[in-house]
Structure formats: structure tokens, C-alpha cells
Write an enzyme that holds these catalytic residues in place. Structure first.
Site, PDB file in Angstrom:
ATOM      1  N   LYS A 107       0.768  -1.207   0.136  1.00  0.00           N
ATOM      2  CA  LYS A 107       0.001  -0.171   0.023  1.00  0.00           C
ATOM      3  C   LYS A 107       0.813   1.134  -0.109  1.00  0.00           C
ATOM      4  CE  LYS A 107       0.521  -1.615   4.247  1.00  0.00           C
ATOM      5  NZ  LYS A 107       0.199  -2.752   5.045  1.00  0.00           N
ATOM      6  N   LYS A 207      -4.001   3.453   2.834  1.00  0.00           N
ATOM      7  CA  LYS A 207      -5.195   2.694   2.516  1.00  0.00           C
ATOM      8  C   LYS A 207      -6.363   3.498   2.076  1.00  0.00           C
ATOM      9  CE  LYS A 207      -3.451  -1.062   5.059  1.00  0.00           C
ATOM     10  NZ  LYS A 207      -3.368  -1.452   6.457  1.00  0.00           N
TER      11      LYS A 207
END
Ligand code: NAP
Ligand code: HSE
Length: 434
Positions: A107, A207
Site C-alpha cells: 500500500k 489505504k
């Protein structure tokens, strides 16, 4: 492409990588049945060839050269689970440019360079899948890309970091210290190699940038996410929240209206009856509000070896299927909407303030005049005795106000002679949308 067994090149063999290898070995029959061909691991890149990795795998597959694996003609698909940014980015660019599909759990990288990497994948007719980059074992990216593709998403609210949720759960339920809970989360493989990114909210911010980009079809950048970490949360805050009917949670928000979008990560006083308040330990949950579907919630383990491997291996299946069908890289990732991020004057929330004040005549009227000067209406005010004579604690919960006005209130409270200390301040949430 004629059907033959497909071979994976793995970059990384740590918590996630070893889970992927275990799953490919243990679920071989199911994977072969679902794909029509067998998937096997050809080579694995690690940093340290001498590390003790137990006896449960074939050590001959290990090497230290990323290029060797990417350029190996017998390798069909690359799985990047080594983490980091620059080396991982170079490796993925190299793989995509060589026409090899890539699966990543990274991520950090996707939040920073995801938009350009997805374009590169499309330009090279390759897939780049990244399901494991958000919420570990919950198929949330697929949900936004496919399951809810028909709807207009207006908001997302979620617990997207397993480490911080684990720490908060253990501090509240088992009276563990912050340090104790963090070190256990590290030992269990939930935390990042540098857990600062977990506890300071950066991991969740990455995220949320990824989710917001998908949900709003917009190139949301990491710098667009307002971030506040959890390191200032005390056990006393957790107890106080409970007394007032709240649970303290690290929440990510991505909201959209006609003025633009607002993405943030922060510790929140969440009404205890809200479904997200009962999400415990390393579990994650993501609430998605769609104009047509209404409220939906997705729940599951947000970190750890096998849950994350589940997402990675499902991505491997998807990439292999597309490779076999010759339809790799067909999905368009072009953003439909221009990037429009709201300013602080347009972002609204409710707030909880706990103040230590002088117990004197006129203090209350000064406090209320500060709030009303900045257009904040108060939902509750409670005064209780302070620990020392001449001091009192005041707890206030505001109605919704702009972040700009909230900042002005905080700065006026800090300079007020009546206020000795702002002990804590939190965003307050809990109204489930109708
Ligand atoms: P990890 O346990 O630290 O494993 C990293 C692996 O990559 C190790 O095998 C390491 O080699 C290898 N490696 C690292 N840098 C390398 C380099 N420059 N060249 C060659 N090999 C290198 O990390 P992890 O927890 O599995 O996480 C991997 C990725 O998944 C990260 O992007 C992370 O953010 C993401 N992720 C993790 C979780 C989780 O629950 N852990 C969940 C979702 C996503 P050695 O073994 O020799 O050290
Ligand atoms: N450190 C991350 C977490 C791993 O705790 O959620 C999963 O992305």
C-alpha cells in the site's frame, strides 16, 4: 495463450510471502480446479539467503536478484511482497514493461505511485492487482471495482489498520500498556517493519487514499489525506469514552458531496452502538455508503500471514485467468472525476473536548462565548471537580462544525486565561446514515 502450468516469481518471503507459498502448496487442488492449470512457485527473491526459514520449503528456489526473477522466461507472473517503495517500484515497472502481470500487497507504493503504475500496466496490456494492500483478507478493492461498480459511492468509513485496532482493544479490554500491545502486534506479524506508520496513521492514510481513488474515480493523492495518529490516546481516554457511551477507534473517512471530497484518518469517539465499535483486535471493517445500495459493511482480518495471503492468491488466480484468456490489462483505470479536495472550511465534524479550567466565576461564560464566536453549537456540557482545589474538568461535545472553526476554537482555548489545559480532543461519530 496455450494452457500450460503457470509459474510465479515471488519478490519477498516474509510474513505475507510465506503465507502465499503455504496457500499455493496446501490449496493446489482447489486452485488447479478453479483455473484449469496448476500454479507453482518458480523462484523467490529474499534479502538474506542465510536466514533460518524452517524446513518447510524448497531452499533451492531462493535467490537475491530481482532482475534474475523478472527476466526469467519461465516466470509468468510476479508477486511483489517485499515492501518498501523505490526497489519495489523499479521491480514492478520492470515486470510490467516486460509484459508480466504483477500482484502486490504494497500500500505504501500503491498510495504514492498507484495511478502511474496502473497506467503502465494498461499500456503494456498487463494486470496489476493489489487487493491485499487494503484491509488484508477483506476483498474490498474487488468490491469497489466490481460488486459496487453500478453505484455512486458517497462515503466510506472504516477500520483499515489491524495493528492500531489490536492495540486499542488490548488497552481497553485487558488493561495492557500501549508498549505491551504494540510489541505483541509486532510479534504476531500485523505491524509494519517500522510500526510508526501504523500508530501515526500513515498506513491507514495510504489505504484510504487507495479506497477513495477507487470509490470516487479520482486520482486522490496521499497528501490529500488529513492524518492524526493514536500515540496521544491514554487509557483514561478509553475509560472516559466508555462512560459517555463511546469507543475510541482509529477510523478512516472518505466522503464526497457537491463541494468535493474529504479524506482523513484520526482517533474517534465512536458511539458504542455503531457496528464498527464492536470490531476487535486485528480485525478490519469498512462501511461503504452507495446512493442506490445504501449502507454496506465488509468485515474480516486486516493483517497477518494467511488472511493477507488469501487476497494475494486470489489476485494470482485473477491475473492467471486473464493471462490464459489473453485479456490482461483490459480494465481502464482512467479517473472519471477531476481531483477536488475540500478545504478545512468545507469539512465538517462533531468534536469532544476535555478541558482543565479554573473553577471561578465567569469561566463558563468565557468558554461558551469562545464556542459561539466560532459558530459552534454545543450538544452536551458536563462539569466535574478537578483533582486539585480551584480546578474543574469540563467536557463538551459540539454539534457539527467546520474544521476551520474547530481550529479557531482550539487556538482561543489555548490562549484563554480560564483554560489551564486541553486534556484531550477527539472527533465524534456515530450517526449511522439513513
Ligand atoms: P516482511 O515480513 O518484512 O517480509 C519482507 C520480505 O521481503 C522478506 O522475505 C525480505 O527478505 C524480502 N525483502 C525485503 N526487501 C528486499 C529487497 N530489497 N530485496 C530482496 N528481498 C527483500 O514483510 P511482510 O509483512 O510480509 O509485508 C510485505 C508487504 O505486504 C509489505 O508491502 C506490507 O506493507 C504488505 N502487507 C503486509 C501485511 C501483514 O499483515 N504483514 C498485510 C497486508 C499487506 P528476508 O526474508 O531475507 O529479510
Ligand atoms: N500493518 C498493517 C496493519 C498490515 O496493521 O493493518 C496490513 O496492511
Amino acid at each position: 495463450m496455450t494452457k500450460k502450468d503457470l509459474t510465479i516469481g515471488m519478490l519477498g518471503f516474509g510474513t505475507v510471502g510465506s503465507g502465499v507459498a503455504t496457500m499455493i502448496r496446501d490449496n493446489e487442488k482447489e486452485l488447479t480446479q478453479r483455473l484449469g492449470v496448476t500454479v507453482k512457485i518458480g523462484k523467490i527473491v529474499v534479502r538474506d539467503l542465510d536466514k533460518d526459514r524452517g524446513t518447510d520449503f524448497d531452499g533451492d528456489k531462493l535467490c537475491t536478484s530481482v532482475s534474475e526473477v523478472i527476466n526469467d522466461p519461465s516466470i509468468d507472473v510476479i508477486v511483489e511482497v517485499m515492501g518498501g517503495i523505490e526497489e519495489a517500484r523499479e521491480a514492478i515497472e520492470q515486470a510490467l514493461s516486460a509484459g508480466k502481470p504483477v500482484i502486490t500487497a504494497n500500500k505504501d507504493l500503491m498510495a504514492l505511485h498507484g495511478h502511474s503504475l496502473l497506467r503502465l500496466a494498461h499500456d503494456n496490456s498487463c494486470d496489476l492487482y493489489y487487493e491485499a494492500s487494503v484491509a488484508g483478507g477483506i476483498p474490498i478493492i474487488r468490491t469497489l471495482e466490481d460488486g459496487l461498480a453500478s453505484d455512486r459511492i458517497s462515503g466510506i468509513m472504516g477500520i483499515v489498520n489491524g495493528t492500531t485496532n489490536y492495540i486499542l482493544t488490548k488497552m481497553k479490554e485487558e488493561n495492557w500498556s500501549y508498549e505491551e500491545a504494540l510489541s505483541k502486534a509486532q510479534a504476531l506479524g500485523f505491524a509494519e517493519s517500522d510500526p510508526t506508520s501504523d500508530v501515526e496513521g500513515l498506513d491507514a492514510a495510504r489505504k484510504m487514499a487507495i479506497l477513495a481513488s477507487l470509490a470516487f474515480s479520482m486520482e486522490v493523492e496521499l497528501e490529500d489525506v488529513a492524518v492524526n495518529g493514536m500515540t496521544a490516546i491514554t487509557t483514561e481516554d478509553l475509560q472516559l469514552a466508555e462512560q459517555f457511551g463511546y469507543s475510541v477507534k482509529m477510523l478512516g473517512f472518505a466522503e464526497r458531496d457537491q463541494d468535493g471530497i474529504d479524506v482523513s484518518v484520526e482517533p474517534v469517539f465512536l458511539t458504542s452502538s455503531h457496528p464498527l465499535a464492536s470490531v476487535r483486535n486485528e480485525y478490519n471493517a469498512v462501511y461503504i455508503y452507495g446512493d442506490a445500495v445504501g449502507e454496506t459493511m465488509f468485515y474480516g482480518p486486516g493483517a497477518g500471514s494467511m488472511p493477507t495471503a488469501t487476497s494475494v492468491v486470489s489476485d494470482i488466480l485473477a491475473a492467471c485467468r486473464n493471462l490464459l484468456l489473453g485479456v490482461g490489462g483490459m480494465r481502464s483505470h482512467d479517473a472519471m472525476n477531476p481531483r477536488l479536495i475540500k478545504g478545512e472550511a468545507e469539512q465538517h465534524a462533531q468534536f469532544f473536548h476535555r478541558l482543565l479550567v479554573r473553577d471561578e466565576i465567569g469561566v463558563f461564560s468565557e468558554l461558551t462565548s469562545i464556542y459561539s464566536r466560532h459558530h459552534a453549537s454545543l450538544g452536551s456540557i458536563i462539569q466535574r471537580p478537578g483533582e486539585k482545589a480551584g480546578e474543574a474538568e469540563v467536557i463538551l461535545i459540539t454539534h457539527s462544525l467546520s474544521r476551520k472553526n474547530h481550529q479557531s476554537i482550539i487556538s482561543d482555548l489555548q490562549s484563554s486565561g480560564s483554560v489551564k489545559e486541553i486534556i484531550s480532543q477527539y472527533r465524534v461519530e456515530g450517526g449511522v446514515r439513513a
